[in-house]
Design a protein around this motif. Structure first.
Motif, PDB file in Angstrom:
ATOM      1  N   ALA A   6      15.822  20.500  21.392  1.00  0.00           N
ATOM      2  CA  ALA A   6      15.462  20.578  19.973  1.00  0.00           C
ATOM      3  C   ALA A   6      16.481  21.386  19.162  1.00  0.00           C
ATOM      4  CB  ALA A   6      14.063  21.184  19.809  1.00  0.00           C
ATOM      5  N   VAL A   7      17.205  22.286  19.805  1.00  0.00           N
ATOM      6  CA  VAL A   7      18.253  22.997  19.058  1.00  0.00           C
ATOM      7  C   VAL A   7      19.584  22.245  19.106  1.00  0.00           C
ATOM      8  CG1 VAL A   7      17.201  25.280  19.296  1.00  0.00           C
ATOM      9  CG2 VAL A   7      18.928  24.558  20.961  1.00  0.00           C
ATOM     10  N   GLY A   8      19.595  21.089  19.767  1.00  0.00           N
ATOM     11  CA  GLY A   8      20.791  20.241  19.740  1.00  0.00           C
ATOM     12  C   GLY A   8      21.635  20.287  20.995  1.00  0.00           C
ATOM     13  N   ALA A   9      21.071  20.817  22.085  1.00  0.00           N
ATOM     14  CA  ALA A   9      21.826  20.914  23.339  1.00  0.00           C
ATOM     15  C   ALA A   9      21.690  19.628  24.155  1.00  0.00           C
ATOM     16  CB  ALA A   9      21.317  22.099  24.159  1.00  0.00           C
ATOM     17  N   TYR A  41      18.499  15.646  13.725  1.00  0.00           N
ATOM     18  CA  TYR A  41      17.548  16.719  13.409  1.00  0.00           C
ATOM     19  C   TYR A  41      17.544  17.762  14.515  1.00  0.00           C
ATOM     20  CZ  TYR A  41      15.888  13.044  10.311  1.00  0.00           C
ATOM     21  OH  TYR A  41      15.817  12.060   9.378  1.00  0.00           O
ATOM     22  N   THR A  42      17.700  19.020  14.123  1.00  0.00           N
ATOM     23  CA  THR A  42      17.621  20.110  15.108  1.00  0.00           C
ATOM     24  C   THR A  42      16.857  21.282  14.493  1.00  0.00           C
ATOM     25  OG1 THR A  42      19.684  21.115  14.340  1.00  0.00           O
ATOM     26  CG2 THR A  42      19.857  19.535  16.166  1.00  0.00           C
ATOM     27  N   LEU A  43      16.464  22.201  15.360  1.00  0.00           N
ATOM     28  CA  LEU A  43      15.892  23.468  14.880  1.00  0.00           C
ATOM     29  C   LEU A  43      17.056  24.310  14.370  1.00  0.00           C
ATOM     30  CD1 LEU A  43      13.432  24.304  17.810  1.00  0.00           C
ATOM     31  CD2 LEU A  43      12.792  23.529  15.517  1.00  0.00           C
ATOM     32  N   ASP A  44      17.144  24.426  13.066  1.00  0.00           N
ATOM     33  CA  ASP A  44      18.310  25.062  12.450  1.00  0.00           C
ATOM     34  C   ASP A  44      17.815  25.986  11.340  1.00  0.00           C
ATOM     35  OD1 ASP A  44      20.604  25.745  11.150  1.00  0.00           O
ATOM     36  OD2 ASP A  44      21.196  23.701  10.607  1.00  0.00           O
ATOM     37  N   LYS A  71      19.254  27.161   8.926  1.00  0.00           N
ATOM     38  CA  LYS A  71      19.762  26.836   7.588  1.00  0.00           C
ATOM     39  C   LYS A  71      19.020  25.656   6.979  1.00  0.00           C
ATOM     40  CE  LYS A  71      24.324  28.715   8.461  1.00  0.00           C
ATOM     41  NZ  LYS A  71      24.067  29.015   9.891  1.00  0.00           N
ATOM     42  N   ASN A  72      18.342  24.910   7.795  1.00  0.00           N
ATOM     43  CA  ASN A  72      17.571  23.766   7.319  1.00  0.00           C
ATOM     44  C   ASN A  72      16.273  23.699   8.120  1.00  0.00           C
ATOM     45  OD1 ASN A  72      16.727  21.333   6.181  1.00  0.00           O
ATOM     46  ND2 ASN A  72      17.828  20.123   7.704  1.00  0.00           N
ATOM     47  N   PRO A  73      15.326  24.606   7.778  1.00  0.00           N
ATOM     48  CA  PRO A  73      14.143  24.751   8.640  1.00  0.00           C
ATOM     49  C   PRO A  73      13.250  23.507   8.668  1.00  0.00           C
ATOM     50  CG  PRO A  73      13.944  26.102   6.653  1.00  0.00           C
ATOM     51  CD  PRO A  73      15.338  25.555   6.661  1.00  0.00           C
ATOM     52  N   LEU A  74      13.045  22.982   9.857  1.00  0.00           N
ATOM     53  CA  LEU A  74      12.176  21.814  10.038  1.00  0.00           C
ATOM     54  C   LEU A  74      11.048  22.172  10.995  1.00  0.00           C
ATOM     55  CD1 LEU A  74      14.891  19.037  10.579  1.00  0.00           C
ATOM     56  CD2 LEU A  74      13.624  19.520   8.474  1.00  0.00           C
ATOM     57  N   THR A  75       9.961  21.426  10.874  1.00  0.00           N
ATOM     58  CA  THR A  75       8.815  21.588  11.755  1.00  0.00           C
ATOM     59  C   THR A  75       8.833  20.485  12.810  1.00  0.00           C
ATOM     60  OG1 THR A  75       7.423  22.744  10.155  1.00  0.00           O
ATOM     61  CG2 THR A  75       6.289  21.419  11.807  1.00  0.00           C
ATOM     62  N   PHE A  76       8.877  20.885  14.082  1.00  0.00           N
ATOM     63  CA  PHE A  76       8.870  19.931  15.208  1.00  0.00           C
ATOM     64  C   PHE A  76       7.517  19.998  15.911  1.00  0.00           C
ATOM     65  CE2 PHE A  76      13.389  18.814  16.693  1.00  0.00           C
ATOM     66  CZ  PHE A  76      13.952  19.016  15.448  1.00  0.00           C
ATOM     67  N   ALA A 127      10.550  28.568  24.575  1.00  0.00           N
ATOM     68  CA  ALA A 127      11.342  29.648  23.965  1.00  0.00           C
ATOM     69  C   ALA A 127      12.562  29.976  24.821  1.00  0.00           C
ATOM     70  CB  ALA A 127      10.471  30.894  23.767  1.00  0.00           C
ATOM     71  N   SER A 128      12.379  29.971  26.140  1.00  0.00           N
ATOM     72  CA  SER A 128      13.515  30.185  27.058  1.00  0.00           C
ATOM     73  C   SER A 128      14.602  29.155  26.786  1.00  0.00           C
ATOM     74  CB  SER A 128      13.090  30.012  28.526  1.00  0.00           C
ATOM     75  OG  SER A 128      12.056  30.868  28.873  1.00  0.00           O
ATOM     76  N   GLY A 129      14.160  27.918  26.615  1.00  0.00           N
ATOM     77  CA  GLY A 129      15.113  26.834  26.388  1.00  0.00           C
ATOM     78  C   GLY A 129      15.778  26.921  25.028  1.00  0.00           C
ATOM     79  N   VAL A 130      15.037  27.344  24.026  1.00  0.00           N
ATOM     80  CA  VAL A 130      15.629  27.528  22.694  1.00  0.00           C
ATOM     81  C   VAL A 130      16.723  28.591  22.778  1.00  0.00           C
ATOM     82  CG1 VAL A 130      15.185  28.431  20.370  1.00  0.00           C
ATOM     83  CG2 VAL A 130      13.615  26.750  21.377  1.00  0.00           C
ATOM     84  N   GLU A 131      16.387  29.710  23.430  1.00  0.00           N
ATOM     85  CA  GLU A 131      17.364  30.800  23.579  1.00  0.00           C
ATOM     86  C   GLU A 131      18.602  30.318  24.338  1.00  0.00           C
ATOM     87  OE1 GLU A 131      18.123  32.453  26.694  1.00  0.00           O
ATOM     88  OE2 GLU A 131      17.926  34.613  26.368  1.00  0.00           O
ATOM     89  N   ALA A 132      18.380  29.621  25.464  1.00  0.00           N
ATOM     90  CA  ALA A 132      19.506  29.149  26.286  1.00  0.00           C
ATOM     91  C   ALA A 132      20.343  28.129  25.511  1.00  0.00           C
ATOM     92  CB  ALA A 132      18.986  28.539  27.585  1.00  0.00           C
ATOM     93  N   GLY A 133      19.658  27.248  24.791  1.00  0.00           N
ATOM     94  CA  GLY A 133      20.373  26.227  24.021  1.00  0.00           C
ATOM     95  C   GLY A 133      21.228  26.854  22.932  1.00  0.00           C
ATOM     96  N   LEU A 134      20.655  27.827  22.225  1.00  0.00           N
ATOM     97  CA  LEU A 134      21.423  28.511  21.170  1.00  0.00           C
ATOM     98  C   LEU A 134      22.631  29.230  21.760  1.00  0.00           C
ATOM     99  CD1 LEU A 134      18.521  30.050  19.020  1.00  0.00           C
ATOM    100  CD2 LEU A 134      19.975  28.118  18.380  1.00  0.00           C
TER     101      LEU A 134
END
Lengths: 404, 292
Positions: A80-83, A207-210, A212-217, B69-76
């Motif tokens: 969701a953060v784009g990874a 779409y990502t959790l960003d 600068k552009n807050p979205l609800t997933f 949350a672990s995955g969000v942190e790791a992804g960031l």
């Protein structure tokens, strides 16, 4: 197009299937790997861990989670953060992921996961069949099945390309038979980094959790809108059909290897009997066909690479001129006494003008060996169907009556 | 005044979740990502296509917020975007103490740089007030009802802060929506500390506990003032500060009498004995944490 293996022997290494897949994952440049060890998937994640320890996967985090449930849950956040996200599992691990499988596909997160197919408990059994992934067929994941090590390796890159396509955006399972492929050493070509870079675009989701552009997933959908989300998932599956073909064709252009797109055919052109199968049993069937062809038996093989989406049109095109079709399954729907490939192939022919006897044979469950003689027996039964019609529609082909 | 957690959500009047969420975002600011498990907070704030969240927010499932949350942190981190962004999991007591505890244990053991906020309203409110591991002794819920043979929930609350202290969490704090300044200060501190940090926020639920919608804050304060909900901070496993009760100390009856879930203690034969047992729990807290 038949199978093309433009293999340069100078480039070939003898490696274990798990290593080949781990190497493919590495050169696909994942950002987050999250996995929990389970036999026979372990060698894949061990090899990836070693790559990480040796600094061979840049810009990547490896999460050593406490369960398969968290392995896939963590990737929900990462994706969701784009990874670009990868995991591997099998059997009980995949069953434990069941709830998240639906969640990942519903949120349209293109995570790729290798399944080292294994039987499910009880009784506990660590050997190969495909009950684990087949049981997840309705979860909205693309499912591809590999025949051998080279295909399992190459399929990994194809899976990322298909899953991350903007018209698809669905997660994908790249399935390889546990032990039979995961633990076998074969000479093969490991994916070259420069060619993968040419083949696989960078993952850049819309779409990502960003911040600068807050979205609800993951909002909740009430009866007014839920159906439309599900419909769009099915639409994405429809979109994946040509994309799977494209991914195979593009792969051929870049790497010179091809195994079919949605399906592949072997000796089907004049075949009266067509066997359908998925995974490593395809190799055994091809050998059997070679032997039977030498004796004049008109038998061919339809290898199904994509089980989800189910390639109805490709299957119909391949079998329409045969006289009988046998679907071979390493899974069973208890209570129906049929394997999934059989049930779905048979159902897909209803309401069409293809009037074709189809029988199902379940084999190789819990790792039971599949000798050529078992396939020959199945072909004999198919020949009898041509002569005198269907006597037994679906049954185990390798049941040991003496143990019952 | 505009908040990162907007008004117009579907929470009840006097909703505790909404208050805690608002306070947490007042502490965190806009550079954060929120992960919420299934529960009231999730349902009331995100009926598609509406959202109360002015920051990136994700809900996956009931039991996996800490893993996500672990995955969000790791992804960031992998994408080089982690530096300033705070990762906050925020959910109810059922998602935290019960069904989600495996994922929380894993995330804390691995040492992810996240903050987990438990909004503890002491039962499964979203599904209709069923007991959880956070339901206090003798509370009547729909699955631990008081009856002719029962005074309600038979067990005291699970001590989640102690469980996470055992994981080596560098910062843990209990707080209460009755003391928002204290809550905001502790959330800020939790976000500043590197590693997995935990905030356990006591949050009275008007619907589930059975009190007037104007009394949420008052009841929250009474839980603290009786000693039933001690406010403290733990750093590297040691208690480093407590909120003293001092002269404010109230008998537990003052807190319990205002709530429908404890009504049977005042109407049923034998209730007096049960009240004494609850007073013992409060007194033990007062001694253990040095609240006087």
């Amino acid at each position: 197009m038949a199978v093309i293996r433009d293999l340069n022997k100078d480039k070939m290494d003898v490696v274990e299937g798990s290593y080949a897949v781990a190497h493919s994952v590495k050169v696909c440049k994942p950002n987050v790997i999250s996995a929990y060890p389970i036999t026979p998937q372990t060698h894949i994640v061990e090899d990836l861990s070693q790559f990480m320890a040796d600094g061979e996967i840049p810009n990547c985090e490896y999460i050593n989670v406490e369960s398969e449930f968290s392995a896939l849950s963590a990737l929900v956040g990462s994706s969701a953060v784009g990874a670009r996200c990868y995991s591997a599992t099998t059997s009980q691990g995949l069953e434990l992921m069941h709830e998240i499988l639906f969640n990942v596909s519903g949120m349209r997160l293109p995570i790729v996961m290798t399944i080292a197919n294994r039987a499910v408990s009880a009784p506990i059994n660590i050997w190969n069949d495909q009950q684990d992934s087949i049981s997840q067929r309705d979860t909205g994941w693309i499912q591809l099945y590999a025949e051998d090590l080279q295909e399992a390796s190459d399929m990994t890159a194809q899976a990322f390309k298909i899953a991350e396509d903007k018209d698809v955006m669905l997660p994908a399972m790249a399935c390889m038979d546990g032990f039979i492929l995961s633990h076998v050493y074969e000479p093969m070509v490991l994916l070259e980094q420069d060619l993968v870079d040419e083949y696989l675009p960078t993952y850049a989701p819309e779409y990502t959790l960003d911040t600068k552009n807050p979205l609800t997933f993951g909002a909740f959908a009430d009866p007014e809108i839920y159906t439309e989300f599900r419909y769009l998932q099915q639409k994405a599956m429809d979109n994946a059909l040509p994309k799977i073909e494209e991914a195979a064709n593009d792969f051929h252009k870049v790497f010179g290897r091809y195994y079919g797109g949605l399906v592949d055919e072997y000796e089907t052109e004049d075949a009266e009997i067509i066997l359908m199968a998925m995974g490593s049993v395809v190799g055994t069937i091809k050998d059997t066909i070679d032997g039977l062809r030498a004796k004049g038996v008109k038998v061919g093989l339809l290898k199904v690479r994509s089980f989800r989406p189910f390639p109805v049109e490709a299957i119909h095109n391949a079998i329409k001129n045969a006289k009988v079709v046998v679907a071979i399954d390493k899974n069973i729907s208890l209570g129906l006494n049929e394997g999934a490939l059989f049930t779905e192939t048979k159902a897909s022919l209803y309401n069409t003008n293809i009037d074709m006897p189809v029988i199902g044979r379940m084999i190789g469950h819990g790792g039971r060996d599949i000798p050529v003689s078992t396939i020959e027996k199945i072909v004999d039964e198919a020949a009898n169907v041509m002569k005198s019609g269907i006597s037994v529609e679906s049954q185990y082909a390798d049941l040991k009556e003496e143990l019952l | 005044m505009s908040f990162l957690f907007e008004a117009g959500h579907r929470g009840c009047a006097g909703c505790c979740d909404a208050m805690v969420a608002k306070f947490v975002l007042m502490a965190a600011g806009e550079d954060c990502i929120i992960i919420s498990p299934t529960g009231c907070l999730e349902v009331m704030t995100t009926p598609y296509p509406e959202s109360s969240w002015g920051v990136p927010w994700i809900h996956s499932l009931f039991e996996n917020a800490a893993s996500v949350a672990s995955g969000v942190e790791a992804g960031l981190k992998a994408l080089g975007k982690f530096e300033k962004t705070k990762v906050i999991a925020m959910g109810g007591d059922g998602a935290t103490l019960d069904i989600g505890i495996r994922g929380i244990s894993g995330a804390f053991e691995r040492g992810h740089d996240i903050t987990y906020v438990c909004i503890d309203n002491e039962a499964y409110m979203n599904t209709g007030v069923q007991r959880s591991g956070a339901t206090p002794f003798d509370a009547s819920t729909t699955t631990s009802p008081a009856g002719s043979e029962s005074f309600g929930n038979q067990r005291p609350k699970k001590d989640m802060p102690a469980i996470l202290a055992a994981h080596g969490a560098p910062y843990i704090a209990t707080c209460s929506l009755g003391y928002p300044k204290d809550l905001i200060k502790k959330v800020k501190k939790a976000l500043d500390v590197e590693g997995p940090t935990y905030i356990h926020a006591h949050a009275p639920c008007t619907t589930g506990w059975g009190f007037d919608t104007s009394k949420t804050v008052e009841i929250a304060k009474l839980a603290v003032q009786t000693g039933l909900w001690p406010l403290y901070e733990m750093e590297d496993g040691e208690i480093t500060s407590v909120k003293k009760i001092g002269k404010q100390k109230k008998p537990v009856e003052d807190y319990l009498r205002m709530q429908r879930r404890f009504k049977h203690l005042f109407t049923k034969e034998g209730g007096d004995e049960e009240l004494k047992k609850i007073q013992v729990l409060a007194d033990k807290n007062i001694v253990k944490f040095g609240l006087e």
